[in-house]
Motif scaffolding. Structure first.
Motif, PDB file in Angstrom:
ATOM      1  N   ARG A 267       7.939  -2.714   3.146  1.00 33.96           N
ATOM      2  CA  ARG A 267       8.894  -3.072   2.103  1.00 33.96           C
ATOM      3  C   ARG A 267       9.236  -1.773   1.409  1.00 33.96           C
ATOM      4  O   ARG A 267       8.626  -1.417   0.395  1.00 33.96           O
ATOM      5  CB  ARG A 267       8.281  -4.071   1.113  1.00 33.96           C
ATOM      6  N   ARG A 270       9.880  -1.267  -2.314  1.00 34.23           N
ATOM      7  CA  ARG A 270       8.724  -1.408  -3.198  1.00 34.23           C
ATOM      8  C   ARG A 270       7.641  -0.373  -2.926  1.00 34.23           C
ATOM      9  O   ARG A 270       6.621  -0.361  -3.625  1.00 34.23           O
ATOM     10  CB  ARG A 270       8.104  -2.793  -3.011  1.00 34.23           C
ATOM     11  N   TRP A 272       5.781  -0.367  -0.167  1.00 30.33           N
ATOM     12  CA  TRP A 272       4.674  -1.128   0.424  1.00 30.33           C
ATOM     13  C   TRP A 272       4.615  -0.934   1.932  1.00 30.33           C
ATOM     14  O   TRP A 272       5.639  -0.977   2.615  1.00 30.33           O
ATOM     15  CB  TRP A 272       4.864  -2.629   0.210  1.00 30.33           C
ATOM     16  N   ILE A 322      -1.656  -4.970   1.307  1.00 29.12           N
ATOM     17  CA  ILE A 322      -0.511  -4.128   0.953  1.00 29.12           C
ATOM     18  C   ILE A 322      -1.039  -2.748   0.583  1.00 29.12           C
ATOM     19  O   ILE A 322      -1.915  -2.616  -0.287  1.00 29.12           O
ATOM     20  CB  ILE A 322       0.305  -4.753  -0.196  1.00 29.12           C
TER      21      ILE A 322
ATOM     22  N   ASP B 111       9.539 -10.038  10.271  1.00 32.64           N
ATOM     23  CA  ASP B 111      10.539  -9.715   9.248  1.00 32.64           C
ATOM     24  C   ASP B 111      11.156  -8.334   9.482  1.00 32.64           C
ATOM     25  O   ASP B 111      11.620  -7.703   8.527  1.00 32.64           O
ATOM     26  CB  ASP B 111       9.946  -9.813   7.836  1.00 32.64           C
ATOM     27  N   SER B 112      11.151  -7.880  10.740  1.00 32.57           N
ATOM     28  CA  SER B 112      11.747  -6.572  11.024  1.00 32.57           C
ATOM     29  C   SER B 112      12.366  -6.574  12.418  1.00 32.57           C
ATOM     30  O   SER B 112      11.964  -7.350  13.295  1.00 32.57           O
ATOM     31  CB  SER B 112      10.690  -5.460  10.939  1.00 32.57           C
ATOM     32  N   ASP B 137      11.868 -13.515   2.164  1.00 26.73           N
ATOM     33  CA  ASP B 137      11.205 -13.250   0.877  1.00 26.73           C
ATOM     34  C   ASP B 137      11.922 -14.035  -0.203  1.00 26.73           C
ATOM     35  O   ASP B 137      13.078 -13.754  -0.515  1.00 26.73           O
ATOM     36  CB  ASP B 137      11.274 -11.743   0.589  1.00 26.73           C
ATOM     37  N   GLY B 140       9.405 -12.110  -3.859  1.00 25.79           N
ATOM     38  CA  GLY B 140       8.812 -10.769  -3.966  1.00 25.79           C
ATOM     39  C   GLY B 140       7.310 -10.734  -3.813  1.00 25.79           C
ATOM     40  O   GLY B 140       6.675  -9.727  -4.105  1.00 25.79           O
ATOM     41  N   ARG B 142       5.273 -10.895  -1.067  1.00 26.09           N
ATOM     42  CA  ARG B 142       4.579 -10.228   0.031  1.00 26.09           C
ATOM     43  C   ARG B 142       5.621  -9.723   1.022  1.00 26.09           C
ATOM     44  O   ARG B 142       6.328  -8.775   0.716  1.00 26.09           O
ATOM     45  CB  ARG B 142       3.640 -11.240   0.685  1.00 26.09           C
ATOM     46  N   GLY B 144       8.734 -10.411   4.231  1.00 28.70           N
ATOM     47  CA  GLY B 144       9.979 -11.152   4.377  1.00 28.70           C
ATOM     48  C   GLY B 144      11.204 -10.311   4.102  1.00 28.70           C
ATOM     49  O   GLY B 144      11.139  -9.331   3.364  1.00 28.70           O
ATOM     50  N   LEU B 146      15.017 -10.063   2.506  1.00 31.42           N
ATOM     51  CA  LEU B 146      15.779 -10.700   1.439  1.00 31.42           C
ATOM     52  C   LEU B 146      16.951 -11.450   2.075  1.00 31.42           C
ATOM     53  O   LEU B 146      17.477 -11.055   3.121  1.00 31.42           O
ATOM     54  CB  LEU B 146      16.270  -9.653   0.444  1.00 31.42           C
TER      55      LEU B 146
END
Lengths: 386, 386
Positions: A267, A270, A272, A322, B111-112, B137, B140, B142, B144, B146
């Motif tokens: 992420r 963020r 992460w 994370i 998620d990628s 997600d 916010g 963890r 995922g 957007l």
């Protein structure tokens, strides 16, 4: 730099560095030998017969156990000299007697007349004498009688009359919260002095006290004089962890236990990096949160054990970790593509190890000598449960 | 009041109240049936085939798993419809393919684009199409993507071309920190709305999105309208815990899981009762520390499950728990002699259960009906590890 090849196991899994384990074991052995007392390792951290077999040269030596399940497993492996260092619940005495009937010299711990009476009664009924230690409170951490409490003598008399008063035992649990050499030295000397005072109090009343047992990893290392003490218990020292590094009794490079996890996401907005190792892999223990450096759920290293600058596992859910750069650090998040494996160094080795039923053992040092990748070539089982 | 007789196991051990388990399962089933969607229970909390078998009337139904070890064990037990709801690490795809080759319709999560490419490649190589969900997600918490991230469509296209785009999946992890009905209702509607928006975004681009999966125990109960959603995942609801009670989705009396421990000492001057259950027995999870009522390491009840007034397990070391009256309470420490067994209600059932390899199951309700003491008459194994 050696590149660790890990064949087989899916992540997360617990890796034990055999070379670091042996170094840690040797360091404590030499230290306690210099102090001239017996080392009775506590196997509550490792809970592994294979690890314990690294502790002793040939024959199994004295050990400390935290559960009767450990006592059973170590009895099966030939260990015959044990202290069960948790206050005895009377309903566990038949199990203790069964182990003793197998030839295991298992001693129990207690800090009340009620428990002493139960041990005396169980001894009488079994026509034997169960050896017991009186737990002494040296720092208000947990259980134990205070050294000036008349109950100490009363308990000693009950045990001496109908069971066996093996000695006194104390544990400087508060030493885990010390973080200067001076505070540790004070804790170690206090632990010694209280135990010896308790032994003297019993002996002054004509009671035996052959064993004076002290111990914790921090105080074991801080001790410079153990006059009057006969044995030291310690267990965390075999693996070490970030809490012990924060206390100052080891370096980060000494940590023998780590958890291998795989990067499964990012992420970027963020800062992460997401891994497949959450609290199920590390435990929820956040022991360093009370220390000067909060390590989150653990420090992050590459597979060779080299830390990434200021990268910690800052958040955990059950199967997700994370990784973030520490607050206030200028370090840059490393590039760790999906599929990258990293290691997490634990806050508290006892708790992290407890999330696993086995260790994957690597022999990194010998691999370096041979100029070949280290591989996992042993799996050592843990004794979990009660 | 019924008196619980517990035959056999040494303390600490994990007790599962079968009647409460069934009540909790029925409550969620009826709630989700009313909402007109599929319930896909998450078995990460219970990790037990025996518990899962209480979820479905006759044939094994759809489930959510948190590890491939769970997937293996549930496949062995006849479960064939699973989502592995942790972002897929590419090295796990051979294991996924092996399960699918056994006839298990196991779907993965990602998620990628990197992960989607890995799934597409593994699908091509195996001449199959691995079904995958795109993780969205919604809060916010963890992982995922957007919902307005162009990557959503890119991932969808990769999956649709060479694997199988099964749908979208989101988890309102932040709902665990809600503590008013209003906040929960907002979290539930947000979770639904985000998932449906993501599904619409895929469908607008001509991509399939047959499944729209949402879920968490708090939002599942807070949901009043799930238009556009096809299935709900939740797992904690089977056991419940003090965090869920703090969130307001259950009462203390609904908690099905507890830990039985034995009193082993007293420190009257400090107001302490010492037990043989430390963090090894409860886990170190202190989830209620963030809530309005901090329950320490757990609330203390008698063996019948009746709480002692304001008595909590306030401190834990590895094999020792300390019970105290809550700060600011005028309650008096109950008289619990050495040897007394009590139960600890957990902060976080997922974490506490993970300290055990089995549940001791009691059938308290039927015992009350029969006017006989409840006994443990089943041991249900957990699927730990990875």
């Amino acid at each position: 730099m050696n590149s660790l090849t890990i064949v087989g196991p899916d992540t997360p899994f617990a890796v034990l560095d055999h070379a670091k384990l042996l170094q840690n074991i040797l360091r404590m052995r030499q230290h306690i030998d210099r102090l001239g007392v017996t080392l009775r390792p506590h196997i509550k951290t490792a809970k592994s017969v294979d690890v314990a077999n690294c502790l002793f040269d040939d024959v199994p030596g004295p050990i400390t156990v935290s559960t009767l399940a450990e006592a059973d497993a170590f009895a099966d492996a030939g260990y015959t000299d044990m202290i069960y260092a948790v206050g005895i619940a009377p309903h566990k005495l038949p199990h203790v007697l069964a182990l003793r009937a197998r030839g295991v010299d298992l001693a129990v711990l207690l800090d009340s007349q009620e428990q002493a009476e139960a041990v005396a009664q169980a001894s009488c009924e079994a026509r034997t004498r169960i050896p017991a230690f009186v737990e002494i409170d040296c720092d208000g951490h947990r259980g134990g009688v205070l050294v000036d409490d008349p109950a100490l003598i009363d308990i000693g008399r009950i045990l001496d009359s109908a069971a066996e008063l093996r000695g006194v035992l104390t544990h400087a649990g508060e030493s885990y919260f010390a973080d200067t050499p001076e505070a540790l030295a004070v804790a170690a000397e206090n632990e010694r002095a209280v135990a010896v005072t308790a032994a003297n109090a019993l002996q002054t009343m004509g009671l035996p006290c052959p064993v004076v047992s002290v111990g914790s990893t921090p105080t074991a290392y801080a001790a410079v004089d153990l006059t009057g003490v006969t044995e030291v218990r310690a267990g965390n020292y075999m693996f070490f962890d970030l809490v012990m590094a924060g206390v100052g009794v080891c370096d980060i490079d000494n940590l023998a236990l780590s958890v291998v996890v795989t990067v499964i996401g990012h992420r970027e907005s963020r800062g992460w990096i997401v891994t497949d190792g959450g609290w199920m892999a590390t435990s929820s223990d956040r022991g360093t949160a009370r220390q000067r450096v909060d390590q989150g759920y653990g420090m992050v290293t590459d597979l060779d054990g080299v830390p990434y600058t200021d990268l910690i596992m800052s958040h955990a859910s059950q199967e997700h970790g994370i990784l973030t750069i520490r607050p206030d650090s200028a370090a840059v998040l490393p590039s760790l593509p999906i599929g990258t494996r990293v290691r997490i160094l634990p806050n508290h080795a006892c708790a992290t190890a407890a999330q696993y039923d086995k260790y994957h053992v690597i022999h990194l040092t010998s691999a370096i000598e041979d100029a070949r990748p280290a591989t996992i070539d042993a799996i050592w089982r843990r004794v979990n449960g009660w």
